[in-house]
Design an enzyme around this catalytic site. Structure first.
Site, PDB file in Angstrom:
ATOM      1  N   HIS A   1      -7.674  -1.765 -10.917  1.00 15.07           N
ATOM      2  CA  HIS A   1      -6.605  -1.778 -11.926  1.00 15.07           C
ATOM      3  C   HIS A   1      -7.196  -1.914 -13.331  1.00 15.07           C
ATOM      4  CE1 HIS A   1      -4.095  -3.820  -8.532  1.00 15.07           C
ATOM      5  NE2 HIS A   1      -3.644  -2.579  -8.651  1.00 15.07           N
TER       6      HIS A   1
ATOM      7  N   LYS B   1       8.411  -9.946  -0.542  1.00 13.19           N
ATOM      8  CA  LYS B   1       9.173 -11.192  -0.338  1.00 13.19           C
ATOM      9  C   LYS B   1       8.273 -12.403  -0.546  1.00 13.19           C
ATOM     10  CE  LYS B   1      12.916  -9.593   2.571  1.00 13.19           C
ATOM     11  NZ  LYS B   1      12.505  -8.482   3.405  1.00 13.19           N
TER      12      LYS B   1
ATOM     13  N   ARG C   1      -6.632   6.872  -5.854  1.00 14.38           N
ATOM     14  CA  ARG C   1      -7.950   6.529  -5.323  1.00 14.38           C
ATOM     15  C   ARG C   1      -8.463   7.586  -4.356  1.00 14.38           C
ATOM     16  NH1 ARG C   1      -5.686   0.903  -3.434  1.00 14.38           N
ATOM     17  NH2 ARG C   1      -4.136   2.448  -2.865  1.00 14.38           N
TER      18      ARG C   1
ATOM     19  N   SER D   1      -5.293  -4.294  -3.402  1.00 14.59           N
ATOM     20  CA  SER D   1      -4.930  -5.724  -3.443  1.00 14.59           C
ATOM     21  C   SER D   1      -4.783  -6.250  -2.020  1.00 14.59           C
ATOM     22  CB  SER D   1      -3.615  -5.905  -4.198  1.00 14.59           C
ATOM     23  OG  SER D   1      -3.738  -5.456  -5.524  1.00 14.59           O
TER      24      SER D   1
END
Ligand code: PNS
Length: 165
Positions: free
Chosen positions: A18, A42, A91, A129
């Site tokens: 990022h 969530k 990517r 991530s």
């Protein structure tokens, strides 16, 4: 001409992939708004406040980078912020299908805003991530793949048991 771009995502956590895209973006756009989606998952590992603080700290020396949060439709947020472009990182070919769908949907929702795909440096093309969280939670090393601040925060989360969910 001033061109504002929005770089949206969940950034849970921010990775060096990022960071690479954002710093490349600063060479093209006059302002990049890193827009963190509220309530994407969530149970994110990092709270919204932590993600905002991390991104603001990492980009504190970049005057053209702003960190903000958004909810609702991305194109509505981009329009409100006066952005003409949405930046997304690509990517690998595997990213393409979903990104292509999103770009065309966003184009249909607001034809005045274009998606610009940017490739990170080769050494970041396999980072996500999700993988960072998994590898770190299982005791693997993630140095060089995330900003040092993120590594520190991950260590704190391990100490407090937050990564074992
Ligand atoms: O980091 P991510 O999870 O790849 O980011 C996905 C994101 C935030 C760009 C996407 O979920 C999004 O734009 N959400 C906002 C709601 C929206 O506009 N949905 C329609 C997209 S076509």
């Amino acid at each position: 001409m001033s061109t504002i771009a929005v770089y949206p995502g969940t950034f849970d956590p921010l990775t060096n992939g990022h960071v690479d895209i954002i710093s490349r973006g600063t060479r093209i756009f006059s302002r990049i708004i890193v827009a963190i989606l509220v309530n994407a998952e969530k149970a994110p590992l990092f709270t919204m406040d932590e993600r905002v603080e991390i991104a603001r700290t990492v980009f504190k020396d970049y005057p053209s980078v702003e960190v903000d949060t958004f909810n609702g439709l991305l194109v509505d947020y981009a329009e409100r912020r006066g952005a003409k472009a949405i930046v997304r990182g690509l990517r690998a070919v595997s990213d393409f299908e979903f990104e292509f769908q999103m770009a065309l949907m966003n184009q249909r929702l607001n034809p005045g805003i274009d998606t610009v795909f940017m490739m990170p440096a080769e050494q970041y093309t396999y980072i996500s991530s999700r993988l960072i969280k998994e590898v770190f939670a299982l005791g693997g090393r993630v140095n060089g793949l995330v900003p040092e601040l993120v590594e520190e925060r991950l260590r704190t989360k391990v100490r407090t048991g937050a990564t074992s969910r």
